[in-house]
Motif scaffolding. Structure first.
Motif, PDB file in Angstrom:
ATOM      1  N   ARG A   1     -24.336   0.499 -29.967  1.00 49.22           N
ATOM      2  CA  ARG A   1     -24.550   1.552 -30.778  1.00 49.22           C
ATOM      3  C   ARG A   1     -23.234   2.872 -30.358  1.00 49.22           C
ATOM      4  O   ARG A   1     -23.270   2.912 -28.985  1.00 49.22           O
ATOM      5  CB  ARG A   1     -25.786   2.565 -30.749  1.00 49.22           C
ATOM      6  N   PRO A   2     -22.873   3.285 -31.104  1.00 48.94           N
ATOM      7  CA  PRO A   2     -21.708   4.218 -30.653  1.00 48.94           C
ATOM      8  C   PRO A   2     -22.244   5.691 -29.783  1.00 48.94           C
ATOM      9  O   PRO A   2     -23.705   5.805 -30.017  1.00 48.94           O
ATOM     10  CB  PRO A   2     -21.100   4.801 -31.883  1.00 48.94           C
ATOM     11  N   ALA A   3     -21.758   6.352 -29.233  1.00 44.62           N
ATOM     12  CA  ALA A   3     -22.135   7.601 -28.559  1.00 44.62           C
ATOM     13  C   ALA A   3     -21.119   8.671 -28.878  1.00 44.62           C
ATOM     14  O   ALA A   3     -20.066   8.431 -29.137  1.00 44.62           O
ATOM     15  CB  ALA A   3     -22.214   7.176 -26.899  1.00 44.62           C
ATOM     16  N   ILE A   4     -21.569   9.863 -28.404  1.00 49.78           N
ATOM     17  CA  ILE A   4     -20.499  11.017 -28.705  1.00 49.78           C
ATOM     18  C   ILE A   4     -20.527  11.569 -27.274  1.00 49.78           C
ATOM     19  O   ILE A   4     -21.392  11.649 -26.582  1.00 49.78           O
ATOM     20  CB  ILE A   4     -21.127  12.031 -29.718  1.00 49.78           C
ATOM     21  N   TYR A   5     -19.192  12.007 -27.075  1.00 49.75           N
ATOM     22  CA  TYR A   5     -18.999  12.742 -25.740  1.00 49.75           C
ATOM     23  C   TYR A   5     -18.561  14.032 -26.269  1.00 49.75           C
ATOM     24  O   TYR A   5     -17.649  14.414 -26.945  1.00 49.75           O
ATOM     25  CB  TYR A   5     -17.619  11.923 -24.886  1.00 49.75           C
ATOM     26  N   MET A   6     -19.405  15.031 -25.589  1.00 51.41           N
ATOM     27  CA  MET A   6     -18.935  16.427 -25.981  1.00 51.41           C
ATOM     28  C   MET A   6     -18.190  16.646 -24.973  1.00 51.41           C
ATOM     29  O   MET A   6     -18.212  16.931 -23.801  1.00 51.41           O
ATOM     30  CB  MET A   6     -20.330  17.253 -25.926  1.00 51.41           C
ATOM     31  N   LYS A   7     -16.753  17.208 -25.194  1.00 49.21           N
ATOM     32  CA  LYS A   7     -15.973  17.590 -24.064  1.00 49.21           C
ATOM     33  C   LYS A   7     -15.844  19.110 -24.000  1.00 49.21           C
ATOM     34  O   LYS A   7     -15.898  19.597 -22.859  1.00 49.21           O
ATOM     35  CB  LYS A   7     -14.596  17.220 -24.858  1.00 49.21           C
ATOM     36  N   GLU A   8     -16.089  20.093 -24.947  1.00 55.87           N
ATOM     37  CA  GLU A   8     -16.125  21.526 -24.876  1.00 55.87           C
ATOM     38  C   GLU A   8     -17.231  22.113 -25.533  1.00 55.87           C
ATOM     39  O   GLU A   8     -17.261  21.584 -26.728  1.00 55.87           O
ATOM     40  CB  GLU A   8     -14.840  22.057 -25.204  1.00 55.87           C
ATOM     41  N   LEU A   9     -17.669  23.074 -24.903  1.00 55.96           N
ATOM     42  CA  LEU A   9     -18.691  24.137 -25.691  1.00 55.96           C
ATOM     43  C   LEU A   9     -18.306  25.258 -25.205  1.00 55.96           C
ATOM     44  O   LEU A   9     -18.538  25.667 -24.193  1.00 55.96           O
ATOM     45  CB  LEU A   9     -20.060  23.662 -25.630  1.00 55.96           C
ATOM     46  N   TYR A  10     -17.993  26.074 -26.107  1.00 57.03           N
ATOM     47  CA  TYR A  10     -17.909  27.443 -25.727  1.00 57.03           C
ATOM     48  C   TYR A  10     -18.134  28.516 -26.708  1.00 57.03           C
ATOM     49  O   TYR A  10     -17.691  28.268 -28.103  1.00 57.03           O
ATOM     50  CB  TYR A  10     -16.318  27.713 -25.607  1.00 57.03           C
ATOM     51  N   VAL A  11     -18.738  29.727 -26.333  1.00 59.55           N
ATOM     52  CA  VAL A  11     -19.101  30.723 -27.499  1.00 59.55           C
ATOM     53  C   VAL A  11     -18.482  32.207 -26.977  1.00 59.55           C
ATOM     54  O   VAL A  11     -18.462  32.378 -25.537  1.00 59.55           O
ATOM     55  CB  VAL A  11     -20.644  30.952 -27.482  1.00 59.55           C
ATOM     56  N   ASP A  12     -17.698  32.705 -27.742  1.00 61.06           N
ATOM     57  CA  ASP A  12     -17.151  34.091 -27.288  1.00 61.06           C
ATOM     58  C   ASP A  12     -18.223  34.710 -26.651  1.00 61.06           C
ATOM     59  O   ASP A  12     -19.092  35.077 -27.041  1.00 61.06           O
ATOM     60  CB  ASP A  12     -16.525  34.624 -28.551  1.00 61.06           C
ATOM     61  N   ALA A  13     -17.743  35.644 -25.564  1.00 59.49           N
ATOM     62  CA  ALA A  13     -18.613  36.378 -24.774  1.00 59.49           C
ATOM     63  C   ALA A  13     -19.601  37.291 -25.669  1.00 59.49           C
ATOM     64  O   ALA A  13     -20.479  37.689 -25.394  1.00 59.49           O
ATOM     65  CB  ALA A  13     -17.873  36.850 -23.560  1.00 59.49           C
ATOM     66  N   LEU A  14     -18.842  38.160 -26.548  1.00 53.54           N
ATOM     67  CA  LEU A  14     -19.362  38.937 -27.285  1.00 53.54           C
ATOM     68  C   LEU A  14     -20.357  38.429 -28.163  1.00 53.54           C
ATOM     69  O   LEU A  14     -21.388  39.399 -28.735  1.00 53.54           O
ATOM     70  CB  LEU A  14     -18.326  39.837 -28.218  1.00 53.54           C
ATOM     71  N   TYR A  15     -20.506  36.867 -28.322  1.00 56.11           N
ATOM     72  CA  TYR A  15     -21.496  36.605 -29.378  1.00 56.11           C
ATOM     73  C   TYR A  15     -22.451  35.757 -28.372  1.00 56.11           C
ATOM     74  O   TYR A  15     -23.390  35.043 -29.016  1.00 56.11           O
ATOM     75  CB  TYR A  15     -20.802  35.647 -29.980  1.00 56.11           C
TER      76      TYR A  15
END
Length: 151
Positions: free
Chosen positions: A79-93
């Motif tokens: 089965r395929p997998a997902i690789y999450m490379k980047e997760l980022y939320v603006d500091a103000l949020y």
């Protein structure tokens, strides 16, 4: 303020790029950061298949969070997998559960694509990130060590 979570479109390239740059500063690899808005546009929206996919958090017309991922089509589980490379939320949020919403959107994408797993790495010094992932129910995989071979 009404945050909308959606898949990125080509016009988002120039709005996502500043978050990628902020992440490079936060994770201390800005000296080797070689991404431009044009590269985001070409790699994510002009290639077939794209090099990456992206889910964004939008407040009105401003992109305030992003999650970049790609598929690992071949796994031992067949089965395929997902690789999450980047997760980022603006500091103000931050503190508004935007990261959590992005992760849940990724989980839905994984289910729709019959993926068996979502994988990612987090820097050991990023205690807030580790706490966030553990709060979501993620488990640290201590079975494998990460290696790099710089060319």
């Amino acid at each position: 303020m009404s945050i909308k979570i959606r898949k990125a479109v080509e016009d988002d390239s120039v709005k996502v790029w500043p978050l990628m740059k902020e992440l490079a500063i936060f994770e201390k690899y800005i000296d080797s950061f070689a991404i431009t808005p044009e590269i985001v546009r070409e790699s994510g929206f002009h290639k077939n298949p794209p090099d990456f996919y992206c889910i964004v958090a939008e407040d009105d017309d401003k992109i305030v969070g992003m999650l970049v991922y790609y598929f690992l089509p071949y796994t031992a589980q067949n089965r395929p997998a997902i690789y999450m490379k980047e997760l980022y939320v603006d500091a103000l949020y931050r503190g508004q559960k935007i990261g959590e919403q992005l992760m849940h959107a990724l989980r839905e994408e994984a289910k729709q694509k019959n993926c068996g797993q979502i994988k990612w790495t987090v820097a050991p010094w990023n205690k807030a990130g580790i706490k966030f992932y553990e709060r979501l129910g993620a488990n640290e995989n201590r079975d494998w060590l990460n290696y790099e071979w710089n060319i």
